[in-house]
Scaffold this active site. Structure first.
Site, mmCIF file in Angstrom:
data_model
loop_
_atom_site.group_PDB
_atom_site.id
_atom_site.type_symbol
_atom_site.label_atom_id
_atom_site.label_comp_id
_atom_site.label_asym_id
_atom_site.label_seq_id
_atom_site.Cartn_x
_atom_site.Cartn_y
_atom_site.Cartn_z
ATOM 1 N N ASP A 30 -11.835 -14.801 -19.848
ATOM 2 C CA ASP A 30 -12.323 -14.895 -18.477
ATOM 3 C C ASP A 30 -12.837 -16.312 -18.247
ATOM 4 O O ASP A 30 -13.522 -16.893 -19.089
ATOM 5 C CB ASP A 30 -13.450 -13.873 -18.239
ATOM 6 C CG ASP A 30 -13.711 -13.669 -16.763
ATOM 7 O OD1 ASP A 30 -13.426 -12.575 -16.241
ATOM 8 O OD2 ASP A 30 -14.200 -14.625 -16.102
ATOM 9 N N ILE A 31 -12.507 -16.862 -17.088
ATOM 10 C CA ILE A 31 -12.870 -18.247 -16.756
ATOM 11 C C ILE A 31 -14.392 -18.394 -16.562
ATOM 12 O O ILE A 31 -14.927 -19.497 -16.681
ATOM 13 C CB ILE A 31 -12.087 -18.698 -15.494
ATOM 14 C CG1 ILE A 31 -11.921 -20.196 -15.435
ATOM 15 C CG2 ILE A 31 -12.704 -18.145 -14.222
ATOM 16 C CD1 ILE A 31 -10.950 -20.665 -14.367
ATOM 17 N N ASN A 87 -13.250 -2.647 -12.797
ATOM 18 C CA ASN A 87 -13.728 -2.701 -11.412
ATOM 19 C C ASN A 87 -12.613 -2.264 -10.473
ATOM 20 O O ASN A 87 -11.492 -2.767 -10.554
ATOM 21 C CB ASN A 87 -14.161 -4.131 -11.057
ATOM 22 C CG ASN A 87 -15.395 -4.577 -11.832
ATOM 23 O OD1 ASN A 87 -16.267 -3.768 -12.122
ATOM 24 N ND2 ASN A 87 -15.459 -5.851 -12.170
ATOM 25 N N GLY A 93 -16.975 -4.501 -6.968
ATOM 26 C CA GLY A 93 -16.878 -5.948 -7.144
ATOM 27 C C GLY A 93 -15.521 -6.419 -7.631
ATOM 28 O O GLY A 93 -15.411 -7.473 -8.246
ATOM 29 N N GLN A 94 -14.460 -5.611 -7.367
ATOM 30 C CA GLN A 94 -13.124 -6.101 -7.733
ATOM 31 C C GLN A 94 -12.791 -7.320 -6.888
ATOM 32 O O GLN A 94 -12.890 -7.286 -5.660
ATOM 33 C CB GLN A 94 -12.056 -5.012 -7.533
ATOM 34 C CG GLN A 94 -10.697 -5.466 -8.040
ATOM 35 C CD GLN A 94 -9.608 -4.388 -7.956
ATOM 36 O OE1 GLN A 94 -9.855 -3.278 -7.495
ATOM 37 N NE2 GLN A 94 -8.412 -4.741 -8.387
ATOM 38 N N HIS A 100 -6.825 -4.923 -14.245
ATOM 39 C CA HIS A 100 -7.277 -5.563 -15.490
ATOM 40 C C HIS A 100 -8.514 -4.849 -16.000
ATOM 41 O O HIS A 100 -9.283 -4.291 -15.230
ATOM 42 C CB HIS A 100 -7.595 -7.050 -15.263
ATOM 43 C CG HIS A 100 -8.606 -7.295 -14.180
ATOM 44 N ND1 HIS A 100 -8.285 -7.261 -12.839
ATOM 45 C CD2 HIS A 100 -9.929 -7.535 -14.237
ATOM 46 C CE1 HIS A 100 -9.362 -7.491 -12.122
ATOM 47 N NE2 HIS A 100 -10.388 -7.652 -12.931
ATOM 48 N N HIS A 102 -11.957 -5.609 -18.269
ATOM 49 C CA HIS A 102 -12.834 -6.607 -18.907
ATOM 50 C C HIS A 102 -13.280 -6.051 -20.260
ATOM 51 O O HIS A 102 -13.729 -4.905 -20.337
ATOM 52 C CB HIS A 102 -14.109 -6.831 -18.088
ATOM 53 C CG HIS A 102 -13.900 -7.394 -16.722
ATOM 54 N ND1 HIS A 102 -14.252 -8.682 -16.387
ATOM 55 C CD2 HIS A 102 -13.407 -6.834 -15.588
ATOM 56 C CE1 HIS A 102 -13.979 -8.881 -15.101
ATOM 57 N NE2 HIS A 102 -13.468 -7.777 -14.595
HETATM 58 P P1 AMP Z 1 -12.861 -8.480 -11.046
HETATM 59 O O1 AMP Z 1 -14.163 -8.682 -10.331
HETATM 60 O O2 AMP Z 1 -12.888 -7.265 -11.939
HETATM 61 O O3 AMP Z 1 -11.661 -8.505 -10.126
HETATM 62 O O4 AMP Z 1 -12.777 -9.685 -12.055
HETATM 63 C C1 AMP Z 1 -11.945 -10.791 -11.910
HETATM 64 C C2 AMP Z 1 -12.297 -11.706 -13.066
HETATM 65 O O5 AMP Z 1 -11.292 -12.688 -13.150
HETATM 66 C C3 AMP Z 1 -13.637 -12.429 -12.906
HETATM 67 O O6 AMP Z 1 -14.480 -12.114 -14.016
HETATM 68 C C4 AMP Z 1 -13.234 -13.901 -12.893
HETATM 69 O O7 AMP Z 1 -14.167 -14.734 -13.580
HETATM 70 C C5 AMP Z 1 -11.885 -13.885 -13.577
HETATM 71 N N1 AMP Z 1 -10.979 -14.965 -13.195
HETATM 72 C C6 AMP Z 1 -10.711 -15.401 -11.942
HETATM 73 N N2 AMP Z 1 -9.792 -16.385 -11.970
HETATM 74 C C7 AMP Z 1 -9.493 -16.584 -13.284
HETATM 75 C C8 AMP Z 1 -8.627 -17.473 -13.973
HETATM 76 N N3 AMP Z 1 -7.881 -18.386 -13.320
HETATM 77 N N4 AMP Z 1 -8.587 -17.407 -15.339
HETATM 78 C C9 AMP Z 1 -9.341 -16.506 -16.000
HETATM 79 N N5 AMP Z 1 -10.169 -15.630 -15.404
HETATM 80 C C10 AMP Z 1 -10.250 -15.673 -14.069
#
Ligand code: AMP
Ligand code: ZN
Length: 114
Positions: A30-31, A87, A93-94, A100, A102
């Protein structure tokens, strides 16, 4: 191509720090990590959310858990504990609408989640 951040990472059009890849599933860091270990486990197939998962996706969805188990072992959190978060929708909070999970580990977590 669908304008989807995770589809772009899977296609190599955006950078991702991959920790696992097979023909159906990828996993990358995760970024914006929320724990020492924070990995996203993502099917290559674009499915917007759990609400759009179909009965034919059951094997793929089940495999996400097996990949999570493997990553937890590899990152040394299988014994200390880890949390899988899926999520779905606005209240959860999606943010990225490509299914995906986490995987969070490496620190003590609280319950209930925020
Ligand atoms: P969600 O809230 O479950 O949709 O989580 C989306 C997740 O994707 C968040 O934790 C972000 O930090 C992560 N994210 C967004 N863009 C990127 C990216 N380019 N590379 C890796 N993780 C990312
Ligand atoms: Zn996608």
């Amino acid at each position: 191509m669908i304008d989807c951040v995770f589809c772009k990472i899977i296609a190599g059009k955006l950078e991702g720090e991959f920790v696992y890849q097979d023909d159906e599933i990828v996993a990358f860091r995760d970024i914006n990590p929320q724990a020492p270990v924070h990995i996203l486990i993502v099917p290559r197939k674009h499915i917007s959310s759990l609400n759009d998962v179909k009965p034919e996706d059951v094997p793929l969805i089940g495999k996400l858990a097996i990949v999570a188990q493997k990553i937890a072992k590899e990152f040394g959190v299988a014994e200390t504990g880890y949390r899988l978060i899926w999520n779905t929708g606005e209240n959860a909070g999606q943010w990225i609408y490509h299914v995906h999970i986490h995987l969070l580990g490496g620190r003590r977590m609280t319950w209930p989640p925020g």
